[in-house]
Design a protein around this motif. Structure first.
Motif, short mmCIF file in Angstrom:
data_model
loop_
_atom_site.label_atom_id
_atom_site.label_comp_id
_atom_site.label_asym_id
_atom_site.label_seq_id
_atom_site.Cartn_x
_atom_site.Cartn_y
_atom_site.Cartn_z
N GLU A 189 2.17 1.69 -3.63
CA GLU A 189 1.03 2.49 -4.22
C GLU A 189 0.73 3.99 -3.88
OE1 GLU A 189 -2.31 -0.14 -2.95
OE2 GLU A 189 -1.81 -1.52 -4.73
N GLU B 103 0.85 -1.19 0.06
CA GLU B 103 0.00 -0.09 0.01
C GLU B 103 0.83 1.24 0.06
OE1 GLU B 103 -2.63 -0.47 3.28
OE2 GLU B 103 -3.65 -2.03 2.32
N THR C 161 2.17 0.46 -12.68
CA THR C 161 1.41 -0.49 -12.46
C THR C 161 1.99 -1.52 -11.38
OG1 THR C 161 0.39 -0.52 -14.73
CG2 THR C 161 0.30 -2.85 -13.55
N LEU C 162 1.44 -1.89 -10.37
CA LEU C 162 2.02 -2.86 -9.38
C LEU C 162 1.77 -4.26 -9.91
CD1 LEU C 162 2.69 -0.36 -7.74
CD2 LEU C 162 2.18 -1.60 -5.73
N GLU D 24 1.43 7.21 -6.44
CA GLU D 24 0.25 8.00 -7.00
C GLU D 24 0.78 9.43 -6.59
OE1 GLU D 24 -4.32 9.22 -5.23
OE2 GLU D 24 -3.24 7.30 -4.56
#
Length: 288
Positions: free
Chosen positions: A46, A43, A57-58, A50
Motif C-alpha cells: 500500500e 502495508e 486497488t489491493l 501510494e
C-alpha cells in the motif's frame, strides 16, 4: 454552443474512462492467522502504491491457496498478482523479483519455536554441528529448506502451516525456525499450544532476503513497484516506514539479540543479482 458542450462532455467522459481503466488491481494472498509479517507486507505494498502516485486497488484472493508451491503456480498463471517470499534462484527465474529486501535482511535472522522438552538442550548448543542432531520443520516448498539442508540440518517439510505448530507442540519435531520478526506474534495468536515457546538462547543467521515477487503476467506492476521502492530509498521514506513499523519495534524489544549465541551458515542458493545487492539495503544487526 450546444456542439461545444457535447464535445466537452464527451472529452470529460473519455478522460474519466481512461482513468478508470488505468486503475490497477493487485491481488495478494490473505494474511495468515497471527502473521504480523503478512500484515506488514500488505502495508508495504500500500505504501509503495501510494508512493508511485498511480491509482491502485489491493484485493485479497478470495479462496483457498494452500502451500507455497501452489502460490507460485498461481503467480505464474496470473491468478495472484503478488506475494512476499524468501528469495532463491528458482523463484527469481520463474517470477519477477523486486530486489529490495522487504525486511532489510531480517528474514535470514532465525529464532526457533520449540517445545518445553527441547528448549533446555538449546542452552548447550554453540555451533551449527550441535544443531544437526535436532529435527527442523518448514513449510512445503519454502526456499529456507534448501538453505538449511545445505548447512547439514535435518529438515522435514509439511504443506499445512497450522500443522507445523501442532507437530512441534507434540514433540514430533524439535525446531521451527522463524524469522526474527515472526515467532512472537504467531505464538501469541495460538495459546492452545501450551507446550510451545520461543527459544531464548540461539539465533541462526544466513543471508536471505524476502522480496515482493510479481506475476510474469503483470510486468506493469513490477515496473511500478521498482520505481516506487527506489524513490522511497532516495527520499528516506522507506527507512522511516521500516523503523516505525510496530512489528519491527516489537521485535527488537522482545528478541534480546545481544544475549543470544549467534550461529552463521552460508546460503549458496541466491542468484548473482541478489548477492550483488549493495550493503545499503541490508540491516546491520550488530549496529541495532
Amino acid at each position: 454552443m450546444k456542439k461545444l458542450m457535447v464535445s466537452l462532455t464527451a472529452l470529460a467522459l473519455s478522460v474519466f474512462s481512461a482513468h478508470a481503466v488505468s486503475n490497477t488491481t493487485i491481488v495478494h494472498p490473505e494474511p495468515r492467522a497471527g502473521s504480523a509479517l503478512d500484515l506488514y507486507a500488505i502495508e508495504l505494498i500500500e505504501f509503495l502504491a501510494e508512493k508511485s502516485g498511480e491509482p491502485v486497488t489491493l484485493q485479497a484472493f478470495d479462496g483457498q491457496i494452500g502451500s507455497q508451491s501452489r502460490k507460485v503456480e498461481m503467480l505464474k498463471q496470473g491468478k495472484l498478482t503478488i506475494d512476499w517470499l524468501g528469495a532463491d534462484r528458482t523463484l527469481e527465474s520463474e517470477l519477477i523479483p523486486i530486489r529490495y529486501p522487504v525486511f532489510r535482511g531480517l528474514l535470514g535472522h532465525r529464532l526457533f519455536i520449540t517445545n518445553q522438552a527441547t528448549e533446555p538442550q538449546l542452552a548447550q548448543i554453540s555451533s551449527a554441528g550441535d544443531l544437526q542432531s535436532l529435527t527442523m520443520i518448514q513449510g512445503q516448498g519454502w526456499a529456507d529448506v534448501k538453505v538449511l539442508n545445505s548447512a547439514g540440518f535435518r529438515v522435514r517439510e509439511i504443506s499445512s502451516f497450522e500443522n507445523i505448530f501442532k507437530v512441534v507442540d507434540t514433540g514430533r519435531a524439535d525446531l521451527f525456525p522463524r524469522a526474527l520478526i515472526e515467532p512472537f506474534s504467531e505464538l501469541a495468536e495460538r495459546p492452545q499450544y501450551g507446550n510451545l515457546l520461543v527459544d531464548p538462547h540461539l539465533m541462526l543467521i544466513y543471508r536471505f532476503p524476502m522480496f515482493l515477487f510479481v506475476s510474469p503476467q503483470h510486468a506493469d506492476v513490477a515496473d511500478m513497484l521498482n520505481g516506487a521502492f527506489e524513490a522511497a530509498y532516495q527520499d528516506g521514506s522507506f527507512i522511516e516506514f521500516f523503523n516505525n513499523a510496530p512489528l519491527v519495534k516489537e521485535t527488537f524489544e522482545k528478541a534480546n539479540i545481544g544475549e543470544r549465541t549467534v550461529i552463521r551458515v552460508d546460503n549458496p542458493h541466491l542468484s548473482n543479482e541478489t548477492q550483488a545487492i549493495p550493503d545499503t539495503y541490508w540491516l546491520d544487526i550488530e549496529a541495532q
